[in-house]
Design a protein around this motif. Structure first.
Motif, PDB file in Angstrom:
ATOM      1  N   HIS A  93       0.832  -1.203   0.000  1.00 40.81           N
ATOM      2  CA  HIS A  93       0.000   0.000   0.000  1.00 40.81           C
ATOM      3  C   HIS A  93       0.871   1.259   0.000  1.00 40.81           C
ATOM      4  N   GLU A  94       2.048   1.179   0.585  1.00 43.93           N
ATOM      5  CA  GLU A  94       2.949   2.330   0.635  1.00 43.93           C
ATOM      6  C   GLU A  94       3.802   2.457  -0.617  1.00 43.93           C
ATOM      7  N   SER A  95       4.310   1.335  -1.112  1.00 41.70           N
ATOM      8  CA  SER A  95       5.284   1.384  -2.204  1.00 41.70           C
ATOM      9  C   SER A  95       4.653   1.363  -3.589  1.00 41.70           C
ATOM     10  N   GLY A  96       3.414   0.871  -3.705  1.00 37.90           N
ATOM     11  CA  GLY A  96       2.822   0.702  -5.023  1.00 37.90           C
ATOM     12  C   GLY A  96       1.836   1.783  -5.412  1.00 37.90           C
ATOM     13  N   VAL A  97       1.916   2.941  -4.787  1.00 35.50           N
ATOM     14  CA  VAL A  97       0.974   4.021  -5.090  1.00 35.50           C
ATOM     15  C   VAL A  97       1.743   5.272  -5.514  1.00 35.50           C
TER      16      VAL A  97
ATOM     17  N   MET B 293      17.230   1.640 -15.416  1.00 38.23           N
ATOM     18  CA  MET B 293      16.457   0.501 -14.932  1.00 38.23           C
ATOM     19  C   MET B 293      16.552   0.362 -13.418  1.00 38.23           C
ATOM     20  N   LEU B 294      17.706   0.718 -12.868  1.00 34.24           N
ATOM     21  CA  LEU B 294      17.866   0.649 -11.417  1.00 34.24           C
ATOM     22  C   LEU B 294      17.028   1.706 -10.706  1.00 34.24           C
ATOM     23  N   VAL B 295      16.905   2.878 -11.331  1.00 33.69           N
ATOM     24  CA  VAL B 295      16.160   3.985 -10.722  1.00 33.69           C
ATOM     25  C   VAL B 295      14.656   3.803 -10.886  1.00 33.69           C
ATOM     26  N   ALA B 296      14.231   3.250 -12.017  1.00 34.90           N
ATOM     27  CA  ALA B 296      12.807   3.180 -12.358  1.00 34.90           C
ATOM     28  C   ALA B 296      12.001   2.409 -11.313  1.00 34.90           C
ATOM     29  N   PRO B 297      10.900   2.981 -10.828  1.00 35.61           N
ATOM     30  CA  PRO B 297      10.078   2.330  -9.799  1.00 35.61           C
ATOM     31  C   PRO B 297       8.858   1.598 -10.357  1.00 35.61           C
ATOM     32  N   LEU B 298       8.845   1.316 -11.663  1.00 43.56           N
ATOM     33  CA  LEU B 298       7.652   0.721 -12.275  1.00 43.56           C
ATOM     34  C   LEU B 298       7.337  -0.676 -11.745  1.00 43.56           C
ATOM     35  N   MET B 299       8.349  -1.350 -11.224  1.00 49.26           N
ATOM     36  CA  MET B 299       8.101  -2.694 -10.701  1.00 49.26           C
ATOM     37  C   MET B 299       7.206  -2.645  -9.474  1.00 49.26           C
ATOM     38  N   ALA B 300       7.275  -1.557  -8.712  1.00 50.18           N
ATOM     39  CA  ALA B 300       6.515  -1.456  -7.463  1.00 50.18           C
ATOM     40  C   ALA B 300       5.002  -1.570  -7.683  1.00 50.18           C
ATOM     41  N   PRO B 301       4.393  -0.796  -8.606  1.00 54.23           N
ATOM     42  CA  PRO B 301       2.945  -0.955  -8.791  1.00 54.23           C
ATOM     43  C   PRO B 301       2.548  -2.311  -9.367  1.00 54.23           C
ATOM     44  N   LEU B 302       3.453  -2.949 -10.113  1.00 51.95           N
ATOM     45  CA  LEU B 302       3.134  -4.278 -10.646  1.00 51.95           C
ATOM     46  C   LEU B 302       3.066  -5.307  -9.528  1.00 51.95           C
ATOM     47  N   ILE B 303       4.015  -5.225  -8.583  1.00 47.55           N
ATOM     48  CA  ILE B 303       3.990  -6.137  -7.441  1.00 47.55           C
ATOM     49  C   ILE B 303       2.796  -5.834  -6.542  1.00 47.55           C
ATOM     50  N   ALA B 304       2.476  -4.539  -6.386  1.00 49.89           N
ATOM     51  CA  ALA B 304       1.304  -4.159  -5.592  1.00 49.89           C
ATOM     52  C   ALA B 304       0.026  -4.678  -6.246  1.00 49.89           C
ATOM     53  N   PHE B 305      -0.052  -4.565  -7.566  1.00 52.00           N
ATOM     54  CA  PHE B 305      -1.209  -5.076  -8.308  1.00 52.00           C
ATOM     55  C   PHE B 305      -1.353  -6.578  -8.082  1.00 52.00           C
ATOM     56  N   SER B 306      -0.242  -7.302  -8.192  1.00 52.78           N
ATOM     57  CA  SER B 306      -0.272  -8.754  -8.009  1.00 52.78           C
ATOM     58  C   SER B 306      -0.670  -9.127  -6.581  1.00 52.78           C
TER      59      SER B 306
ATOM     60  N   LEU C  27      -9.459  -5.041  -3.994  1.00 53.30           N
ATOM     61  CA  LEU C  27      -9.637  -4.202  -5.178  1.00 53.30           C
ATOM     62  C   LEU C  27      -9.076  -2.799  -4.988  1.00 53.30           C
ATOM     63  N   ASP C  28      -9.079  -2.303  -3.765  1.00 53.33           N
ATOM     64  CA  ASP C  28      -8.559  -0.962  -3.530  1.00 53.33           C
ATOM     65  C   ASP C  28      -7.070  -0.895  -3.857  1.00 53.33           C
ATOM     66  N   LEU C  29      -6.313  -1.905  -3.470  1.00 47.69           N
ATOM     67  CA  LEU C  29      -4.890  -1.952  -3.781  1.00 47.69           C
ATOM     68  C   LEU C  29      -4.667  -2.107  -5.282  1.00 47.69           C
ATOM     69  N   VAL C  30      -5.504  -2.896  -5.929  1.00 51.05           N
ATOM     70  CA  VAL C  30      -5.413  -3.067  -7.381  1.00 51.05           C
ATOM     71  C   VAL C  30      -5.641  -1.742  -8.091  1.00 51.05           C
ATOM     72  N   ARG C  31      -6.656  -1.009  -7.668  1.00 53.29           N
ATOM     73  CA  ARG C  31      -6.961   0.287  -8.292  1.00 53.29           C
ATOM     74  C   ARG C  31      -5.812   1.277  -8.095  1.00 53.29           C
ATOM     75  N   LYS C  32      -5.272   1.340  -6.892  1.00 51.48           N
ATOM     76  CA  LYS C  32      -4.154   2.248  -6.620  1.00 51.48           C
ATOM     77  C   LYS C  32      -2.949   1.903  -7.494  1.00 51.48           C
TER      78      LYS C  32
ATOM     79  N   GLU D 114     -15.881  -9.410  -2.507  1.00 52.41           N
ATOM     80  CA  GLU D 114     -14.903  -8.629  -3.255  1.00 52.41           C
ATOM     81  C   GLU D 114     -13.803  -9.530  -3.800  1.00 52.41           C
ATOM     82  N   ARG D 115     -13.355 -10.480  -2.984  1.00 50.65           N
ATOM     83  CA  ARG D 115     -12.318 -11.399  -3.426  1.00 50.65           C
ATOM     84  C   ARG D 115     -12.805 -12.232  -4.589  1.00 50.65           C
ATOM     85  N   ARG D 116     -14.046 -12.665  -4.548  1.00 52.86           N
ATOM     86  CA  ARG D 116     -14.583 -13.474  -5.644  1.00 52.86           C
ATOM     87  C   ARG D 116     -14.665 -12.683  -6.943  1.00 52.86           C
ATOM     88  N   ARG D 117     -15.059 -11.394  -6.834  1.00 50.67           N
ATOM     89  CA  ARG D 117     -15.098 -10.545  -8.035  1.00 50.67           C
ATOM     90  C   ARG D 117     -13.700 -10.366  -8.610  1.00 50.67           C
ATOM     91  N   THR D 118     -12.723 -10.171  -7.744  1.00 49.34           N
ATOM     92  CA  THR D 118     -11.320 -10.047  -8.217  1.00 49.34           C
ATOM     93  C   THR D 118     -10.870 -11.303  -8.923  1.00 49.34           C
TER      94      THR D 118
END
Length: 210
Positions: free
Chosen positions: A11-15, A47-60, A68-73, A206-210
Motif C-alpha cells: 500500500h505504501e510502495s505501489g501508489v 532501470m535501477l532507478v525506475a520504480p515501475l516494478m513497485a505498482p506491478l507487485i502491488a497489483f499482483s 480491489l482498492d490496492l489493485v486500483r491504486k 470482493e475477493r470473488r469478483r477479483t
C-alpha cells in the motif's frame, strides 16, 4: 513477511507519491539519453532507478488477496508512470539533434519469446523477494531483468522520430512484460500462501469478483 505487513508495505510502495514521480522522471530521462547515445551503462542506470516494478507487485498482491482498492491504486500509479515516461521520451526525441535509430532502440522493437521468459522470471523473483524479507536485496537485480523503462521510452522516441513500426514493436514488448510480470507474480504469491486476512462477507464477495 507476515501477510498483513506485506500488504501494508505494498500500500505504501505501489501508489503514487512525490518520490515515485521524481524517480519516474529521472529514470525516463536516463533511459531516453541512454537509448539516443546507444549507452548500455546509462540504460542500466535508468532501470535501477525506475520504480515501475513497485505498482506491478502491488497489483499482483491485490489480486492474490482480492483487495480491489490496492489493485486500483496500483493501476493508477502504473498509468501515471507510463504517461510521464512517454511524455519525457517523446519530448526528448523532439529536441534531439538526431533521428538515428540506435542498436539499443532497435533491440527493443523486436520482441521475442526469450523476452517473455525473462519477464516471467522477473515476476517470480519480484514476488518472491517481496514476500521474503531475507532476500529483499534482490530487488535491484529484478529491476535490471524486468527492463520496463527502456522499451517504454523507445515507444516515445520512435514516435517522435516518425518510426511507427519501431514504436509498435517496443510497446508490444512493454505490454508483454507487464502482463507476464503480473501473471507470474500473482501465481508466486498464491504459491507462497498469500491469502486475504479479512473474513467478513463483503470482503469475501470482493475477493470473488477479483
Amino acid at each position: 513477511y507476515e501477510e498483513s505487513e506485506l500488504v501494508a508495505l505494498q500500500h505504501e510502495s505501489g501508489v503514487v507519491s512525490l518520490d515515485y514521480i521524481v524517480l519516474i522522471l529521472i529514470a525516463a530521462i536516463l533511459a531516453t539519453l541512454g537509448l539516443v547515445l546507444n549507452s548500455n551503462a546509462v540504460i542500466i542506470g535508468a532501470m535501477l532507478v525506475a520504480p515501475l516494478m513497485a505498482p506491478l507487485i502491488a497489483f499482483s498482491t491485490g489480486m492474490a488477496i482480492g483487495e480491489l482498492d490496492l489493485v486500483r491504486k496500483a493501476i493508477i500509479a502504473l498509468f501515471i508512470g507510463i504517461l510521464l515516461a512517454l511524455g519525457v521520451s517523446y519530448l526528448g526525441g523532439l529536441i534531439s539533434n538526431t533521428t538515428i535509430v540506435t542498436s539499443e532502440m532497435a533491440g527493443r522493437g523486436n520482441p521475442t519469446f526469450l523476452d517473455l521468459a525473462v519477464a516471467l522470471a522477473s515476476g517470480v523473483i519480484g514476488a518472491y523477494a517481496a514476500g521474503r524479507k531475507s532476500i529483499s536485496s534482490a530487488a535491484a537485480g529484478v529491476a535490471i531483468a524486468a527492463a520496463l523503462m527502456p522499451p517504454l521510452c523507445t515507444v516515445g522516441l520512435a514516435y517522435a522520430f516518425g518510426d511507427p513500426a519501431l514504436s509498435r514493436g517496443a510497446f508490444i514488448l512493454f505490454l508483454t512484460n507487464i502482463i507476464s510480470i503480473i501473471l507470474a507474480a500473482t501465481i508466486t504469491f498464491f504459491w507462497l500462501g498469500l491469502r486475504s486476512y479479512e473474513t467478513d462477507e463483503r470482503s469475501t464477495r470482493e475477493r470473488r469478483r477479483t
